[in-house]
Motif scaffolding. Structure first.
Motif, PDB file in Angstrom:
ATOM      1  N   ARG A 137       0.873  -1.173   0.000  1.00  0.00           N
ATOM      2  CA  ARG A 137       0.000   0.000   0.000  1.00  0.00           C
ATOM      3  C   ARG A 137       0.910   1.222   0.000  1.00  0.00           C
ATOM      4  O   ARG A 137       1.928   1.235   0.711  1.00  0.00           O
ATOM      5  CB  ARG A 137      -0.892   0.002   1.236  1.00  0.00           C
ATOM      6  CG  ARG A 137      -1.909  -1.125   1.234  1.00  0.00           C
ATOM      7  CD  ARG A 137      -2.780  -1.091   2.472  1.00  0.00           C
ATOM      8  NE  ARG A 137      -2.033  -1.396   3.683  1.00  0.00           N
ATOM      9  CZ  ARG A 137      -2.533  -1.355   4.904  1.00  0.00           C
ATOM     10  NH1 ARG A 137      -3.791  -0.994   5.090  1.00  0.00           N
ATOM     11  NH2 ARG A 137      -1.804  -1.651   5.952  1.00  0.00           N
ATOM     12  N   SER A 138       0.552   2.253  -0.756  1.00  0.00           N
ATOM     13  CA  SER A 138       1.363   3.473  -0.783  1.00  0.00           C
ATOM     14  C   SER A 138       1.566   3.955   0.644  1.00  0.00           C
ATOM     15  O   SER A 138       0.604   4.016   1.429  1.00  0.00           O
ATOM     16  CB  SER A 138       0.673   4.544  -1.631  1.00  0.00           C
ATOM     17  OG  SER A 138       0.614   4.109  -2.977  1.00  0.00           O
ATOM     18  N   GLY A 139       2.837   4.285   0.981  1.00  0.00           N
ATOM     19  CA  GLY A 139       3.179   4.732   2.335  1.00  0.00           C
ATOM     20  C   GLY A 139       3.878   3.663   3.162  1.00  0.00           C
ATOM     21  O   GLY A 139       4.409   3.961   4.229  1.00  0.00           O
ATOM     22  N   GLU A 140       3.906   2.419   2.666  1.00  0.00           N
ATOM     23  CA  GLU A 140       4.513   1.338   3.459  1.00  0.00           C
ATOM     24  C   GLU A 140       6.027   1.250   3.227  1.00  0.00           C
ATOM     25  O   GLU A 140       6.573   1.840   2.299  1.00  0.00           O
ATOM     26  CB  GLU A 140       3.857  -0.006   3.124  1.00  0.00           C
ATOM     27  CG  GLU A 140       2.436  -0.089   3.680  1.00  0.00           C
ATOM     28  CD  GLU A 140       1.816  -1.463   3.528  1.00  0.00           C
ATOM     29  OE1 GLU A 140       1.088  -1.870   4.456  1.00  0.00           O
ATOM     30  OE2 GLU A 140       2.025  -2.129   2.492  1.00  0.00           O
ATOM     31  N   PHE A 141       6.693   0.463   4.092  1.00  0.00           N
ATOM     32  CA  PHE A 141       8.137   0.252   3.948  1.00  0.00           C
ATOM     33  C   PHE A 141       8.445  -1.225   3.773  1.00  0.00           C
ATOM     34  O   PHE A 141       7.603  -2.085   4.016  1.00  0.00           O
ATOM     35  CB  PHE A 141       8.901   0.839   5.139  1.00  0.00           C
ATOM     36  CG  PHE A 141       8.581   0.205   6.468  1.00  0.00           C
ATOM     37  CD1 PHE A 141       9.216  -0.960   6.891  1.00  0.00           C
ATOM     38  CD2 PHE A 141       7.638   0.781   7.315  1.00  0.00           C
ATOM     39  CE1 PHE A 141       8.909  -1.537   8.114  1.00  0.00           C
ATOM     40  CE2 PHE A 141       7.328   0.212   8.548  1.00  0.00           C
ATOM     41  CZ  PHE A 141       7.965  -0.953   8.940  1.00  0.00           C
ATOM     42  N   ASN A 145       1.994   2.820  -5.567  1.00  0.00           N
ATOM     43  CA  ASN A 145       1.847   1.371  -5.749  1.00  0.00           C
ATOM     44  C   ASN A 145       1.423   0.972  -7.161  1.00  0.00           C
ATOM     45  O   ASN A 145       1.366  -0.212  -7.456  1.00  0.00           O
ATOM     46  CB  ASN A 145       0.942   0.752  -4.680  1.00  0.00           C
ATOM     47  CG  ASN A 145      -0.479   1.226  -4.776  1.00  0.00           C
ATOM     48  OD1 ASN A 145      -0.818   1.971  -5.698  1.00  0.00           O
ATOM     49  ND2 ASN A 145      -1.309   0.813  -3.847  1.00  0.00           N
ATOM     50  N   TRP A 146       1.186   1.951  -8.060  1.00  0.00           N
ATOM     51  CA  TRP A 146       0.889   1.589  -9.449  1.00  0.00           C
ATOM     52  C   TRP A 146       2.152   1.560 -10.311  1.00  0.00           C
ATOM     53  O   TRP A 146       2.139   1.119 -11.459  1.00  0.00           O
ATOM     54  CB  TRP A 146      -0.136   2.546 -10.071  1.00  0.00           C
ATOM     55  CG  TRP A 146       0.177   4.011  -9.894  1.00  0.00           C
ATOM     56  CD1 TRP A 146      -0.368   4.851  -8.953  1.00  0.00           C
ATOM     57  CD2 TRP A 146       1.124   4.810 -10.628  1.00  0.00           C
ATOM     58  NE1 TRP A 146       0.176   6.112  -9.061  1.00  0.00           N
ATOM     59  CE2 TRP A 146       1.094   6.107 -10.090  1.00  0.00           C
ATOM     60  CE3 TRP A 146       1.992   4.542 -11.688  1.00  0.00           C
ATOM     61  CZ2 TRP A 146       1.893   7.140 -10.570  1.00  0.00           C
ATOM     62  CZ3 TRP A 146       2.793   5.580 -12.173  1.00  0.00           C
ATOM     63  CH2 TRP A 146       2.735   6.854 -11.614  1.00  0.00           C
ATOM     64  N   PRO A 202      -3.637   7.936  -6.749  1.00  0.00           N
ATOM     65  CA  PRO A 202      -4.983   8.505  -6.921  1.00  0.00           C
ATOM     66  C   PRO A 202      -5.940   8.172  -5.772  1.00  0.00           C
ATOM     67  O   PRO A 202      -6.837   8.952  -5.462  1.00  0.00           O
ATOM     68  CB  PRO A 202      -5.465   7.877  -8.238  1.00  0.00           C
ATOM     69  CG  PRO A 202      -4.213   7.549  -8.987  1.00  0.00           C
ATOM     70  CD  PRO A 202      -3.199   7.182  -7.935  1.00  0.00           C
ATOM     71  N   GLU A 203      -5.706   7.041  -5.095  1.00  0.00           N
ATOM     72  CA  GLU A 203      -6.579   6.662  -3.977  1.00  0.00           C
ATOM     73  C   GLU A 203      -6.586   7.735  -2.882  1.00  0.00           C
ATOM     74  O   GLU A 203      -7.602   7.966  -2.217  1.00  0.00           O
ATOM     75  CB  GLU A 203      -6.077   5.332  -3.412  1.00  0.00           C
ATOM     76  CG  GLU A 203      -7.067   4.644  -2.498  1.00  0.00           C
ATOM     77  CD  GLU A 203      -6.400   3.484  -1.762  1.00  0.00           C
ATOM     78  OE1 GLU A 203      -6.013   2.509  -2.436  1.00  0.00           O
ATOM     79  OE2 GLU A 203      -6.268   3.582  -0.526  1.00  0.00           O
ATOM     80  N   THR A 204      -5.435   8.394  -2.704  1.00  0.00           N
ATOM     81  CA  THR A 204      -5.336   9.451  -1.681  1.00  0.00           C
ATOM     82  C   THR A 204      -6.347  10.559  -1.975  1.00  0.00           C
ATOM     83  O   THR A 204      -6.944  11.141  -1.062  1.00  0.00           O
ATOM     84  CB  THR A 204      -3.895  10.026  -1.673  1.00  0.00           C
ATOM     85  OG1 THR A 204      -2.990   8.937  -1.472  1.00  0.00           O
ATOM     86  CG2 THR A 204      -3.686  11.062  -0.586  1.00  0.00           C
TER      87      THR A 204
END
Ligand code: A2P
Length: 262
Positions: free
Chosen positions: A34-38, A57-58, A127-129
């Motif tokens: 997920r965007s933001g993960e490490f 993530n895309w 874009p989900e953000t």
């Protein structure tokens, strides 16, 4: 025996200062995040270390931002990496700076110092953000102007992107400040929040838990002080299981929190 890490080719390396650099690698086909993960990254024969994925993530490649730590068993070698070298990438991605841990809101504030901006460079390009928030304000404070270059370039490239740019126009704003060199804005983010200078500069109302959300990523002292400001304004920390009005990533400030992810 199951494969414990992916081995991927480095495609690009960019240096911003003597110690600060970005690595881009091919994305392992099976890696989901997920965007933001490490994720843990490393080099053959060196220890693995947690790094935020700075790309969304895309993307079919992964960006990492890192700092050379003198004598550091991984970072000194990472800083010498060249395109074509092999980077080891763990299989498990984790982290608290995810959209899922926040309730929807009007404005999402992303407060970063130093390389803490990396997970936010991922989120602002997802874009989900923007499905969840009307506007996103990314702040980064560093000691020097040169350290701001990665975020400035990432945001400029996203806004100039033919597909993404149209989506982000008028909805993504970057605010940068420095503390040890002259710049358009100077001062710690905590000082600029308390004085209201941050909100005045952006011509927006002060941050409000009724409609705004926040994420924090930086040093332990910065996390503590920014969290205190948000909590005194009425913000409540969220988790995946119970979304709230702010989240904090403590893994980089306190490496003892890292479970083995490789
Ligand atoms: P300062 O130069 O006043 O210490 P570092 O490179 O040490 O991680 O710092 C990155 C940025 O975070 C610097 O601009 C630094 O400002 C700032 N900073 C350090 N401590 C805090 C804090 N407790 N709250 C907010 N910002 C901080």
């Amino acid at each position: 025996m199951p494969k414990t890490v992916y081995a991927e080719k480095v495609t690009e390396v960019e240096h911003y200062t003597d110690g600060l650099f970005r690595l881009r690698v091919k994305r392992p086909p099976g890696l989901r995040f997920r965007s933001g993960e490490f994720v843990m990254i490393g080099l053959p024969g060196a220890p693995m270390r947690a790094h935020s994925i700075a790309s969304p993530n895309w993307d079919d490649e992964l960006d990492f931002v890192s700092v050379k730590v003198p004598g550091g068993p991984l970072s000194e070698r990472l800083a010498r990496t060249m395109p074509g070298d092999t980077l080891l990438v763990g299989r498990e991605c984790k982290g608290t700076l995810v959209n899922d841990a926040l309730e929807p809101g009007r404005r999402l504030f992303l407060f970063a110092t130093g390389t803490g901006v990396a997970p936010f460079a991922s989120l602002v390009r997802d874009p989900e953000t923007y499905d969840k928030f009307d506007e996103v304000v990314l702040t980064q404070t560093c000691r020097t102007v040169a350290e701001l270059e990665f975020a400035e370039r990432a945001v400029a490239a996203a806004l100039a992107d033919p597909l993404l740019g149209e989506f982000l126009a008028g909805r993504l704003r970057l605010f940068t400040s420095t503390t040890r060199e002259p710049h358009v804005h100077t001062g710690r983010i905590t000082t600029l929040m308390r004085s209201g200078a941050l909100f005045e500069a952006l011509a927006i109302p002060p941050i409000d838990p009724a409609c705004d959300r926040a994420m924090i990523c930086g040093s332990m002292a910065m996390l503590r002080d920014t969290q205190a400001i948000l909590e005194s304004a009425g913000f409540v920390e969220g988790t995946d299981a119970m979304p709230g009005s702010f989240v904090v990533e403590r893994t980089f400030a306190d490496p003892s929190r890292i479970a083995v992810l490789a």
